[in-house]
Design an enzyme around this catalytic site. Sequence first.
Site, PDB file in Angstrom:
ATOM      1  N   HIS A  71      -5.747   5.572 -19.908  1.00  0.00           N
ATOM      2  CA  HIS A  71      -6.713   6.396 -19.191  1.00  0.00           C
ATOM      3  C   HIS A  71      -8.098   6.295 -19.774  1.00  0.00           C
ATOM      4  O   HIS A  71      -9.089   6.218 -19.067  1.00  0.00           O
ATOM      5  CB  HIS A  71      -6.283   7.857 -19.226  1.00  0.00           C
ATOM      6  CG  HIS A  71      -5.549   8.252 -18.005  1.00  0.00           C
ATOM      7  ND1 HIS A  71      -5.934   7.801 -16.765  1.00  0.00           N
ATOM      8  CD2 HIS A  71      -4.480   9.035 -17.817  1.00  0.00           C
ATOM      9  CE1 HIS A  71      -5.112   8.309 -15.881  1.00  0.00           C
ATOM     10  NE2 HIS A  71      -4.213   9.053 -16.489  1.00  0.00           N
TER      11      HIS A  71
ATOM     12  N   ASN B 180      -3.515 -17.347   4.683  1.00  0.00           N
ATOM     13  CA  ASN B 180      -2.567 -17.918   3.713  1.00  0.00           C
ATOM     14  C   ASN B 180      -1.371 -18.525   4.444  1.00  0.00           C
ATOM     15  O   ASN B 180      -0.937 -19.642   4.156  1.00  0.00           O
ATOM     16  CB  ASN B 180      -2.083 -16.842   2.741  1.00  0.00           C
ATOM     17  CG  ASN B 180      -3.221 -16.100   2.080  1.00  0.00           C
ATOM     18  OD1 ASN B 180      -4.354 -16.569   2.118  1.00  0.00           O
ATOM     19  ND2 ASN B 180      -2.945 -14.955   1.502  1.00  0.00           N
ATOM     20  N   ASP B 181      -0.842 -17.756   5.384  1.00  0.00           N
ATOM     21  CA  ASP B 181       0.284 -18.281   6.156  1.00  0.00           C
ATOM     22  C   ASP B 181      -0.179 -19.175   7.299  1.00  0.00           C
ATOM     23  O   ASP B 181       0.451 -20.190   7.593  1.00  0.00           O
ATOM     24  CB  ASP B 181       1.139 -17.130   6.703  1.00  0.00           C
ATOM     25  CG  ASP B 181       2.125 -16.621   5.663  1.00  0.00           C
ATOM     26  OD1 ASP B 181       2.709 -17.468   4.961  1.00  0.00           O
ATOM     27  OD2 ASP B 181       2.287 -15.406   5.538  1.00  0.00           O
TER      28      ASP B 181
ATOM     29  N   ARG C  45       3.176 -23.202   1.172  1.00  0.00           N
ATOM     30  CA  ARG C  45       2.134 -22.674   0.273  1.00  0.00           C
ATOM     31  C   ARG C  45       2.599 -22.520  -1.163  1.00  0.00           C
ATOM     32  O   ARG C  45       1.788 -22.303  -2.070  1.00  0.00           O
ATOM     33  CB  ARG C  45       1.559 -21.348   0.824  1.00  0.00           C
ATOM     34  CG  ARG C  45       2.519 -20.193   0.825  1.00  0.00           C
ATOM     35  CD  ARG C  45       1.999 -19.036   1.685  1.00  0.00           C
ATOM     36  NE  ARG C  45       1.488 -17.920   0.903  1.00  0.00           N
ATOM     37  CZ  ARG C  45       1.281 -16.693   1.385  1.00  0.00           C
ATOM     38  NH1 ARG C  45       1.512 -16.429   2.671  1.00  0.00           N
ATOM     39  NH2 ARG C  45       0.829 -15.737   0.635  1.00  0.00           N
TER      40      ARG C  45
ATOM     41  N   GLU D 208      -1.120 -15.127  11.902  1.00  0.00           N
ATOM     42  CA  GLU D 208      -0.809 -16.049  10.809  1.00  0.00           C
ATOM     43  C   GLU D 208       0.178 -17.142  11.242  1.00  0.00           C
ATOM     44  O   GLU D 208       0.611 -17.941  10.434  1.00  0.00           O
ATOM     45  CB  GLU D 208      -0.315 -15.286   9.579  1.00  0.00           C
ATOM     46  CG  GLU D 208       0.745 -14.236   9.840  1.00  0.00           C
ATOM     47  CD  GLU D 208       1.075 -13.388   8.600  1.00  0.00           C
ATOM     48  OE1 GLU D 208       0.651 -13.728   7.493  1.00  0.00           O
ATOM     49  OE2 GLU D 208       1.804 -12.399   8.774  1.00  0.00           O
TER      50      GLU D 208
ATOM     51  N   CYS E 128      -7.757 -11.155   6.329  1.00  0.00           N
ATOM     52  CA  CYS E 128      -7.300 -10.633   5.040  1.00  0.00           C
ATOM     53  C   CYS E 128      -6.637 -11.723   4.203  1.00  0.00           C
ATOM     54  O   CYS E 128      -6.119 -11.456   3.130  1.00  0.00           O
ATOM     55  CB  CYS E 128      -6.360  -9.445   5.240  1.00  0.00           C
ATOM     56  SG  CYS E 128      -4.901  -9.861   6.192  1.00  0.00           S
TER      57      CYS E 128
ATOM     58  N   ARG F 266      -0.648  -4.045   1.302  1.00  0.00           N
ATOM     59  CA  ARG F 266       0.655  -4.727   1.279  1.00  0.00           C
ATOM     60  C   ARG F 266       1.683  -3.701   0.830  1.00  0.00           C
ATOM     61  O   ARG F 266       1.582  -3.168  -0.280  1.00  0.00           O
ATOM     62  CB  ARG F 266       0.628  -5.895   0.289  1.00  0.00           C
ATOM     63  CG  ARG F 266      -0.207  -7.084   0.721  1.00  0.00           C
ATOM     64  CD  ARG F 266      -0.067  -8.230  -0.280  1.00  0.00           C
ATOM     65  NE  ARG F 266      -0.528  -9.487   0.263  1.00  0.00           N
ATOM     66  CZ  ARG F 266      -1.731 -10.022   0.025  1.00  0.00           C
ATOM     67  NH1 ARG F 266      -2.575  -9.401  -0.759  1.00  0.00           N
ATOM     68  NH2 ARG F 266      -2.058 -11.183   0.562  1.00  0.00           N
TER      69      ARG F 266
ATOM     70  N   ARG G 256       0.115  -2.573   6.390  1.00  0.00           N
ATOM     71  CA  ARG G 256       0.946  -3.623   6.986  1.00  0.00           C
ATOM     72  C   ARG G 256       2.407  -3.253   6.806  1.00  0.00           C
ATOM     73  O   ARG G 256       2.834  -2.906   5.702  1.00  0.00           O
ATOM     74  CB  ARG G 256       0.662  -4.969   6.294  1.00  0.00           C
ATOM     75  CG  ARG G 256       1.538  -6.082   6.847  1.00  0.00           C
ATOM     76  CD  ARG G 256       1.152  -7.414   6.269  1.00  0.00           C
ATOM     77  NE  ARG G 256       1.581  -7.563   4.891  1.00  0.00           N
ATOM     78  CZ  ARG G 256       1.310  -8.644   4.164  1.00  0.00           C
ATOM     79  NH1 ARG G 256       0.617  -9.642   4.669  1.00  0.00           N
ATOM     80  NH2 ARG G 256       1.731  -8.734   2.918  1.00  0.00           N
TER      81      ARG G 256
HETATM   82  C1  PEP Z   1      -1.746 -14.121   4.753  1.00  0.00           C
HETATM   83  O1  PEP Z   1      -0.716 -14.708   5.100  1.00  0.00           O
HETATM   84  O2  PEP Z   1      -2.882 -14.619   4.851  1.00  0.00           O
HETATM   85  C2  PEP Z   1      -1.660 -12.779   4.185  1.00  0.00           C
HETATM   86  C3  PEP Z   1      -2.747 -12.067   3.930  1.00  0.00           C
HETATM   87  O3  PEP Z   1      -0.433 -12.283   3.917  1.00  0.00           O
HETATM   88  P1  PEP Z   1       0.450 -12.643   2.619  1.00  0.00           P
HETATM   89  O4  PEP Z   1      -0.430 -13.450   1.696  1.00  0.00           O
HETATM   90  O5  PEP Z   1       0.883 -11.341   2.070  1.00  0.00           O
HETATM   91  O6  PEP Z   1       1.538 -13.446   3.227  1.00  0.00           O
HETATM   92 MG    MG Z   2       1.169 -13.684   5.358  1.00  0.00          MG
END
Ligand code: PEP
Ligand code: MG
Length: 567
Positions: A186, A451-452, A462, A428, A499, A293, A329
Amino acid sequence: MKGIGVSPGIAIGKAFLIQKKEAVLTGILLNDSAEIQAAVERFDLAISNAIIEVEIIKNNPSISDNDIAILETQIELLSDPEIRDGVVEKIETEHKNPNDALLEVIADFVQVFESMEDEYMRARAADIQDIGARISKNLNGQGSGNYEFEPDTIIIAEDLSPSDTITMDVSRVIGFATQMGSKTSHAAIIAKAKGIPAVVGCSEELVSIKNNDVIILDGLKGEVHINPDQELIKEYKIKKDAYRQHADGLKTLRDLPAITTDGLQVMLSGNISGAEDLADVFDNGGEGVGLLRTELLFMNRDTFPTEDEQFEFYKQAALQAKGKPVIVRTIDIGGDKNLAYFNLPAELNPFLGYRAIRICLDCKDLFITQLKAILRASVFGDLKIMFPMISNIREIRSAQSILKEAKAELLRDNIAFNVAIKTGVMIEVPSAAITADLLAKEVDFFSIGTNDLCQYTLAVDRMNEKISHLYDPFNPGVLRLISNVIEQGQKHNIHVGMCGEMASDPLATLLLLGMGLKEFSMSAASIPAIKSIIINNNELKARQVYKNVMEMESSEDIIAYLEGITK
Ligand code: PEP
Ligand code: MG
């Protein structure tokens, strides 16, 4: 002397030693029922006084929201019947005096917290110790023990309690160094929030420091210099000024809206895994949460969290966001995210398999429990619901229909929720990106998960480092999909954010801005750099960048061009 730098900045000042007067076990036993009754009453009074003390600190107008949350936790702990009952039982059945009973109960609690695996929970042992010390001081008539500091004081202590840190007069205390502590203690969190340079986890050498010794504290490097020579003081004065200038620059940035020089405003928000990440988002100038998340809530445990447990988790996020939007989400397990207690079958292609919304639509109980918990929490802030891994319109309609059922159950049970809660989907999967015009009619917003989207569009796992060179968000195919999603969102008048990691890549900022992206959501630490690009550029330029990039044939050309204009 070396320690862990937990709060950056440089302080040059005089040492003030805080030495705790430790309460010790006395072994004195109570004689009769009259003494026992008096002891219980004295103990209850000590708790009440301790609560009043914390309330007084909390009501000080200079206390930050972050500190208020910590003090509220302490009030909760002080009011917790478990501690009181434990002490009273020792007084009544073992005839222990209240001081000894309290020390034993607090020691037991501290041991429980210290043996927890989670570093954050371990650090909470300090809260228990802190409230124990506060009750103890009241029990022994020592009062709150606030200190009078001279200007430019650097506090030196074995450890600092959360309330020591909160009550510090920051106009006089310019830094502190402790023997104990970690990044998540803290004292460290509060120091960072208050902008006081701090070094924790210093060695035993710290005990050699005497009151009024001259100290240089480097909170960035984690260094403490004791009685330095004039040369070193001069050197550090220059460093201190440079740091102040840099910090002031970032601070002004934090409070600025993310708006281009010609007036295009976008939203910068944070990706978080729980309410505790929110302070960092706001500290870095974020304006809400583009992705909560929820998987973390389901991980590191033996069973699914109950609806009430989940409700508490989402409620905290809603409250800590203080009215700012939070996109929650729904659970995104499967792929690389497994739950030990949920027997997911082994699959040849887990990322193409049983995951995210596919599991939720298949396991309706699991899904409805989560949706009800989010809905219940929606009265505490601006929560929105987002479904991951959507690949067709039927999945959205099924998810919406289960959401409707969840709402109906709450209505039936007279439980409040935001009836107009907004819903959105993650884009995605390529089929979703291509049919964004169709999906846009079903929801209030899109959030692009690059990302996906990247792995599915390019057929590049990935997680596989052997082919990571093929994983390329600047591939024209990926860019065309992103551009289509944003364009369709605009046409259908729905909000489009991003995101995935691409939102935090400075190379992509102007391009995405030019495409018309409205929200960039990323980890807190990335926000200032992206904001700095936005506020130093204009929409006209961004549109030109977008136009130029879309005419290029390869990601090599695109990256070279973007690198050229970003320099
Ligand atoms: C994504 O797929 O871009 C995403 C933000 O979700 P995660 O990375 O949790 O799969
Ligand atoms: Mg994703």
